[in-house]
Design an enzyme around this catalytic site. Structure first.
Site, PDB file in Angstrom:
ATOM      1  N   ASP A  88      37.096  11.633 -19.256  1.00  0.00           N
ATOM      2  CA  ASP A  88      36.991  13.031 -18.772  1.00  0.00           C
ATOM      3  C   ASP A  88      37.182  12.934 -17.326  1.00  0.00           C
ATOM      4  O   ASP A  88      36.126  12.447 -16.637  1.00  0.00           O
ATOM      5  CB  ASP A  88      36.112  13.786 -19.554  1.00  0.00           C
ATOM      6  CG  ASP A  88      36.300  15.298 -19.441  1.00  0.00           C
ATOM      7  OD1 ASP A  88      36.691  16.099 -20.440  1.00  0.00           O
ATOM      8  OD2 ASP A  88      36.457  15.932 -18.198  1.00  0.00           O
ATOM      9  N   ILE A  89      38.036  13.990 -17.004  1.00  0.00           N
ATOM     10  CA  ILE A  89      38.089  13.765 -15.310  1.00  0.00           C
ATOM     11  C   ILE A  89      36.748  14.635 -14.773  1.00  0.00           C
ATOM     12  O   ILE A  89      36.477  14.450 -13.374  1.00  0.00           O
ATOM     13  CB  ILE A  89      39.407  15.001 -14.870  1.00  0.00           C
ATOM     14  CG1 ILE A  89      39.713  14.596 -13.340  1.00  0.00           C
ATOM     15  CG2 ILE A  89      39.180  16.342 -15.243  1.00  0.00           C
ATOM     16  CD1 ILE A  89      41.203  15.100 -13.074  1.00  0.00           C
ATOM     17  N   VAL A 108      42.579  22.616 -22.892  1.00  0.00           N
ATOM     18  CA  VAL A 108      43.762  21.964 -22.934  1.00  0.00           C
ATOM     19  C   VAL A 108      44.074  22.173 -24.544  1.00  0.00           C
ATOM     20  O   VAL A 108      43.596  21.517 -25.403  1.00  0.00           O
ATOM     21  CB  VAL A 108      43.582  20.418 -22.313  1.00  0.00           C
ATOM     22  CG1 VAL A 108      44.894  19.751 -22.591  1.00  0.00           C
ATOM     23  CG2 VAL A 108      43.025  20.529 -20.927  1.00  0.00           C
ATOM     24  N   HIS A 120      42.057  17.159 -29.057  1.00  0.00           N
ATOM     25  CA  HIS A 120      41.329  15.960 -28.257  1.00  0.00           C
ATOM     26  C   HIS A 120      39.658  15.968 -28.984  1.00  0.00           C
ATOM     27  O   HIS A 120      39.245  17.179 -29.239  1.00  0.00           O
ATOM     28  CB  HIS A 120      41.394  15.827 -26.780  1.00  0.00           C
ATOM     29  CG  HIS A 120      40.868  17.249 -26.284  1.00  0.00           C
ATOM     30  ND1 HIS A 120      41.655  18.343 -26.134  1.00  0.00           N
ATOM     31  CD2 HIS A 120      39.735  17.565 -25.520  1.00  0.00           C
ATOM     32  CE1 HIS A 120      41.113  19.284 -25.303  1.00  0.00           C
ATOM     33  NE2 HIS A 120      39.982  19.227 -25.371  1.00  0.00           N
ATOM     34  N   HIS A 176      36.043  14.896 -27.724  1.00  0.00           N
ATOM     35  CA  HIS A 176      35.079  14.542 -26.912  1.00  0.00           C
ATOM     36  C   HIS A 176      34.135  13.483 -27.392  1.00  0.00           C
ATOM     37  O   HIS A 176      33.578  13.992 -28.347  1.00  0.00           O
ATOM     38  CB  HIS A 176      34.489  15.540 -26.096  1.00  0.00           C
ATOM     39  CG  HIS A 176      35.060  16.595 -25.596  1.00  0.00           C
ATOM     40  ND1 HIS A 176      35.007  16.826 -23.974  1.00  0.00           N
ATOM     41  CD2 HIS A 176      35.900  17.639 -25.978  1.00  0.00           C
ATOM     42  CE1 HIS A 176      35.979  18.007 -23.821  1.00  0.00           C
ATOM     43  NE2 HIS A 176      36.281  18.363 -24.813  1.00  0.00           N
TER      44      HIS A 176
HETATM   45  P1  DGP Z   1      38.488  21.273 -23.940  1.00  0.00           P
HETATM   46  O1  DGP Z   1      37.351  22.356 -23.228  1.00  0.00           O
HETATM   47  O2  DGP Z   1      37.825  20.610 -25.054  1.00  0.00           O
HETATM   48  O3  DGP Z   1      39.786  21.730 -24.108  1.00  0.00           O
HETATM   49  O4  DGP Z   1      38.120  19.906 -22.601  1.00  0.00           O
HETATM   50  C1  DGP Z   1      39.382  19.506 -21.879  1.00  0.00           C
HETATM   51  C2  DGP Z   1      38.793  18.633 -21.085  1.00  0.00           C
HETATM   52  O5  DGP Z   1      39.813  17.848 -20.568  1.00  0.00           O
HETATM   53  C3  DGP Z   1      37.723  18.835 -19.926  1.00  0.00           C
HETATM   54  O6  DGP Z   1      36.404  18.533 -20.270  1.00  0.00           O
HETATM   55  C4  DGP Z   1      38.326  18.292 -18.617  1.00  0.00           C
HETATM   56  C5  DGP Z   1      39.426  17.412 -19.320  1.00  0.00           C
HETATM   57  N1  DGP Z   1      40.655  17.149 -18.532  1.00  0.00           N
HETATM   58  C6  DGP Z   1      41.256  18.319 -17.960  1.00  0.00           C
HETATM   59  N2  DGP Z   1      42.430  17.801 -17.240  1.00  0.00           N
HETATM   60  C7  DGP Z   1      42.200  16.619 -17.145  1.00  0.00           C
HETATM   61  C8  DGP Z   1      43.076  15.647 -16.441  1.00  0.00           C
HETATM   62  O7  DGP Z   1      43.896  15.843 -15.930  1.00  0.00           O
HETATM   63  N3  DGP Z   1      42.528  14.339 -16.667  1.00  0.00           N
HETATM   64  C9  DGP Z   1      41.548  13.873 -17.398  1.00  0.00           C
HETATM   65  N4  DGP Z   1      41.153  12.707 -17.331  1.00  0.00           N
HETATM   66  N5  DGP Z   1      40.902  14.964 -18.106  1.00  0.00           N
HETATM   67  C10 DGP Z   1      41.087  16.190 -17.852  1.00  0.00           C
END
Ligand code: DGP
Length: 116
Positions: free
Chosen positions: A29-30, A95, A99, A101
């Site tokens: 996660d970023i 997003v 997905h 976590h």
């Molecule tokens: P959610 O709230 O469950 O939709 O979590 C989305 C997660 O995605 C959040 O913890 C940050 C991660 N995220 C968003 N954009 C990116 C990205 O471009 N790269 C990565 N590695 N993670 C991302």
């Protein structure tokens, strides 16, 4: 429907990918909220849990199998970890590409803060 996750899966934008096979991709996660914070994502574009069908059962199973494998690789399997799938507005999903976590590396506390 296409999100940034499809570009990560396709290798079109950089990510710290820890696992990929024919059904799922996993990357860090970023914006991590725990020492280990990895997202396990189906390669197929499925927006939310609501959009999963019977035809996706193998993929959903793979997400869990891969979660266990990655937890072992990360060295957190024995101490434990948490798997979370947010869905929709009340689930605070940001997003809209399904997905899971994988969170661990320290004690995560109770999953839901009680309001009483
Ligand atoms: P959610 O709230 O469950 O939709 O979590 C989305 C997660 O995605 C959040 O913890 C940050 C991660 N995220 C968003 N954009 C990116 C990205 O471009 N790269 C990565 N590695 N993670 C991302």
């Amino acid at each position: 429907m296409t999100t940034i996750f499809s570009k990560i899966i396709a290798g079109e934008i950089p990510s710290d990918t820890v696992y990929q096979d024919d059904l799922v991709t996993a990357f860090r996660d970023i914006n991590p909220v725990a020492p280990t914070h990895i997202l396990i994502v189906p390669n197929k574009e499925i927006p939310t849990v609501n959009d999963i069908s019977e035809a996706d059962e193998a993929m959903v199973g793979r997400m869990l199998v891969v979660a266990g494998k990655i937890a072992k690789q990360e060295g957190i399997a024995e101490d434990g970890y948490r798997l979370i799938i947010n869905c929709g507005r009340d689930g605070n999903q940001e997003v809209f590409h399904l997905h899971m976590h994988l969170l661990g590396g320290h004690n995560l506390g109770p999953i839901i803060r009680r309001r009483n």
